[in-house]
Design an enzyme around this catalytic site. Structure first.
Site, mmCIF file in Angstrom:
data_model
loop_
_atom_site.group_PDB
_atom_site.id
_atom_site.type_symbol
_atom_site.label_atom_id
_atom_site.label_comp_id
_atom_site.label_asym_id
_atom_site.label_seq_id
_atom_site.Cartn_x
_atom_site.Cartn_y
_atom_site.Cartn_z
ATOM 1 N N GLY A 13 -78.138 -38.277 3.732
ATOM 2 C CA GLY A 13 -77.333 -38.844 4.826
ATOM 3 C C GLY A 13 -78.137 -39.772 5.710
ATOM 4 O O GLY A 13 -77.830 -39.947 6.889
ATOM 5 N N GLY B 16 -75.978 -42.372 11.441
ATOM 6 C CA GLY B 16 -75.921 -41.304 12.442
ATOM 7 C C GLY B 16 -77.162 -40.437 12.541
ATOM 8 O O GLY B 16 -78.290 -40.929 12.759
ATOM 9 N N GLY C 215 -78.854 -38.559 10.303
ATOM 10 C CA GLY C 215 -79.893 -38.747 9.275
ATOM 11 C C GLY C 215 -80.685 -40.020 9.513
ATOM 12 O O GLY C 215 -81.918 -40.038 9.355
ATOM 13 N N TYR D 60 -63.810 -27.937 7.843
ATOM 14 C CA TYR D 60 -65.168 -28.318 8.251
ATOM 15 C C TYR D 60 -65.933 -27.055 8.654
ATOM 16 O O TYR D 60 -67.067 -26.825 8.205
ATOM 17 C CB TYR D 60 -65.052 -29.291 9.432
ATOM 18 C CG TYR D 60 -66.361 -29.810 9.984
ATOM 19 C CD1 TYR D 60 -67.117 -30.745 9.297
ATOM 20 C CD2 TYR D 60 -66.817 -29.383 11.229
ATOM 21 C CE1 TYR D 60 -68.305 -31.244 9.827
ATOM 22 C CE2 TYR D 60 -68.003 -29.873 11.769
ATOM 23 C CZ TYR D 60 -68.746 -30.807 11.066
ATOM 24 O OH TYR D 60 -69.917 -31.289 11.599
HETATM 25 N N1 LIG Z 1 -72.110 -36.459 15.071
HETATM 26 C C1 LIG Z 1 -72.067 -35.269 15.613
HETATM 27 O O1 LIG Z 1 -71.843 -35.102 16.824
HETATM 28 C C2 LIG Z 1 -72.314 -34.060 14.759
HETATM 29 C C3 LIG Z 1 -72.113 -32.807 15.355
HETATM 30 C C4 LIG Z 1 -72.353 -31.685 14.573
HETATM 31 C C5 LIG Z 1 -72.819 -31.809 13.284
HETATM 32 N N2 LIG Z 1 -72.980 -33.037 12.729
HETATM 33 C C6 LIG Z 1 -73.460 -33.089 11.341
HETATM 34 O O2 LIG Z 1 -74.413 -34.115 11.195
HETATM 35 C C7 LIG Z 1 -74.474 -34.504 9.826
HETATM 36 C C8 LIG Z 1 -74.499 -36.015 9.740
HETATM 37 O O3 LIG Z 1 -73.285 -36.520 10.261
HETATM 38 P P1 LIG Z 1 -73.247 -37.767 11.251
HETATM 39 O O4 LIG Z 1 -72.625 -37.330 12.497
HETATM 40 O O5 LIG Z 1 -74.539 -38.427 11.247
HETATM 41 O O6 LIG Z 1 -72.120 -38.655 10.511
HETATM 42 P P2 LIG Z 1 -72.226 -40.074 9.783
HETATM 43 O O7 LIG Z 1 -72.730 -41.099 10.731
HETATM 44 O O8 LIG Z 1 -70.885 -40.274 9.191
HETATM 45 O O9 LIG Z 1 -73.311 -39.837 8.656
HETATM 46 C C9 LIG Z 1 -73.005 -39.069 7.522
HETATM 47 C C10 LIG Z 1 -74.005 -39.362 6.434
HETATM 48 O O10 LIG Z 1 -73.629 -38.596 5.292
HETATM 49 C C11 LIG Z 1 -73.486 -39.472 4.183
HETATM 50 N N3 LIG Z 1 -72.465 -39.017 3.242
HETATM 51 C C12 LIG Z 1 -71.178 -38.737 3.479
HETATM 52 N N4 LIG Z 1 -70.550 -38.427 2.338
HETATM 53 C C13 LIG Z 1 -71.484 -38.519 1.355
HETATM 54 C C14 LIG Z 1 -71.455 -38.360 -0.059
HETATM 55 N N5 LIG Z 1 -70.319 -38.059 -0.716
HETATM 56 N N6 LIG Z 1 -72.611 -38.505 -0.748
HETATM 57 C C15 LIG Z 1 -73.763 -38.841 -0.117
HETATM 58 N N7 LIG Z 1 -73.839 -39.043 1.208
HETATM 59 C C16 LIG Z 1 -72.713 -38.888 1.930
HETATM 60 C C17 LIG Z 1 -73.072 -40.819 4.784
HETATM 61 O O11 LIG Z 1 -73.305 -41.848 3.858
HETATM 62 P P3 LIG Z 1 -72.656 -43.319 4.051
HETATM 63 O O12 LIG Z 1 -73.514 -44.021 5.064
HETATM 64 O O13 LIG Z 1 -72.742 -43.905 2.696
HETATM 65 O O14 LIG Z 1 -71.254 -43.122 4.546
HETATM 66 C C18 LIG Z 1 -73.980 -40.838 5.998
HETATM 67 O O15 LIG Z 1 -75.275 -41.233 5.640
HETATM 68 C C19 LIG Z 1 -73.257 -33.876 9.144
HETATM 69 O O16 LIG Z 1 -73.696 -32.786 8.375
HETATM 70 C C20 LIG Z 1 -72.391 -33.424 10.318
HETATM 71 O O17 LIG Z 1 -71.618 -32.313 9.992
HETATM 72 C C21 LIG Z 1 -72.742 -34.180 13.436
#
Ligand SMILES: NC(=O)c1ccc[n+]([C@@H]2O[C@H](COP(=O)([O-])OP(=O)(O)OC[C@H]3O[C@@H](n4cnc5c(N)ncnc54)[C@H](OP(=O)(O)O)[C@@H]3O)[C@@H](O)[C@H]2O)c1
Length: 310
Positions: free
Chosen positions: A36, A40, A42, A190
């Site tokens: 990821g 975001g 990652g 989720y």
């Molecule tokens: N944002 C928050 O406030 C928050 C809160 C709690 C937990 N989280 C957790 O944080 C983690 C990252 O989420 P984020 O908030 O950073 O969201 P994000 O910006 O949407 O990033 C998600 C990442 O996961 C990748 N991804 C999604 N589907 C995938 C697939 N099928 N195969 C490979 N990679 C895939 C995306 O790749 P692409 O760039 O190609 O789309 C992106 O790099 C998640 O596990 C989420 O549950 C986030």
């Protein structure tokens, strides 16, 4: 006046406002595999790790996006940044990604499982899994298993699961992991995937005792990322016009992940859940060790791992 302490279930509200821990420990030369990494949480993690001079390995599905980020990070921090393609909605692709990692990296010091999504509708992958269960739980479960021996050979090594306070939405039903027999509710789907990941994190931690490899889970803060952008127009409108205004910069997630990956005081800490960097008690459903053993066995079977991995 004595400060009134919130009940365990609400302690995350307090932890959200807490002063977070940081470290200036170097990660020079440490090989850090991050899923990821193209967006975001990652992305923020690899930027911080690059500032700490780590060798970054991005595990991602979109080559063009990854190459753009790779160029930026190399030019800003002058550290090696590699790309390994793997689509987490396809366990075959996760296996291919793991094969490439095992072939190319004689050591892996840190594995951060950050790829994840939230879908408001039930989507089924080609292999027949509910998408959130697959991307948020089964794929990182499989990847972690496949890299486990390499991590042990590289000890001390650390695994970090980017989990979520969303695990408190619950929804895990061991008899209906793919939501075939219940109406699908996005937040519960989720939550179910995140509970499944937490339950197996404690199982991993037990199995890794004495190996020099630690595993912890964390909530990365409530941060403005692309999560949810895959949903319908009404959801996206609300996300962009309302939710995003309430969220923080994901730089806090990267800083917290760096702390968990690098801090000396974290060297022997394993099997814990952190709100960013604050040790926190997850919801009781995520602490049910009987269910944990069951979901472990089911996950081993669903991901096609062998009985020895049980
Ligand atoms: N944002 C928050 O406030 C928050 C809160 C709690 C937990 N989280 C957790 O944080 C983690 C990252 O989420 P984020 O908030 O950073 O969201 P994000 O910006 O949407 O990033 C998600 C990442 O996961 C990748 N991804 C999604 N589907 C995938 C697939 N099928 N195969 C490979 N990679 C895939 C995306 O790749 P692409 O760039 O190609 O789309 C992106 O790099 C998640 O596990 C989420 O549950 C986030």
């Amino acid at each position: 006046m004595a400060k009134h302490k919130l009940p365990d279930e609400l302690i995350f509200i307090e932890n959200r406002r807490a002063i977070q821990k940081t470290t200036s420990a170097s990660m020079a030369g440490k090989i850090c595999v991050v899923s990821g990494a193209t967006s975001g949480v990652g992305l923020s993690a690899i930027q911080r790790l690059a500032r700490g001079q780590a060798h970054i390995v991005m595990v991602c599905r979109n080559l063009e996006k990854a190459e753009h980020i790779q160029k930026e990070i190399v030019s800003e921090f002058n550290v090696p940044v590699d790309i390994v393609l793997s689509d987490f909605s396809d366990l075959g692709s996760v296996r291919k990604g793991a094969d490439i990692l095992l072939r190319n990296y004689p050591r892996i010091d840190v594995l951060i499982n950050s790829a994840g999504l939230h879908s408001t509708t039930r989507i089924v992958t080609q292999e027949g899994f509910e998408l959130g269960l697959c991307v948020n739980h089964l794929a990182p479960f499989l990847l972690t298993h496949l890299l486990l021996d390499r991590l042990k050979q590289s000890a001390p090594a650390r695994i970090i699961q980017v989990n979520s306070e969303g695990h408190r939405f619950g929804g895990l039903d061991l008899a209906d992991l793919n939501w075939e027999h219940r109406p699908y509710i996005g937040l519960r789907g989720y939550g179910a995937s995140k509970v499944a990941q937490l339950l197996t994190t404690w199982e991993f931690a037990d199995r890794l005792k004495g190996s020099g490899v630690t595993i912890n889970a964390m909530h990365p803060g409530d941060v403005k990322t692309n999560i949810g952008n895959n949903n319908g127009p009404l959801y996206r409108w609300f996300l962009h016009h309302v939710t995003w205004h309430t969220l923080k910069d994901p730089v806090i997630s990267g800083e917290a992940l760096y702390y968990l990956a690098a801090a000396l005081e974290m060297a022997d800490v394993s099997g814990r859940f952190f709100h960013l960097t604050i040790d926190e008690r997850p919801t009781p459903q995520a602490l049910d060790r009987v269910a944990g053993k069951q979901i472990w066995r089911i996950s081993v079977k669903l991901t096609g791992l062998s009985e020895e991995d049980d």
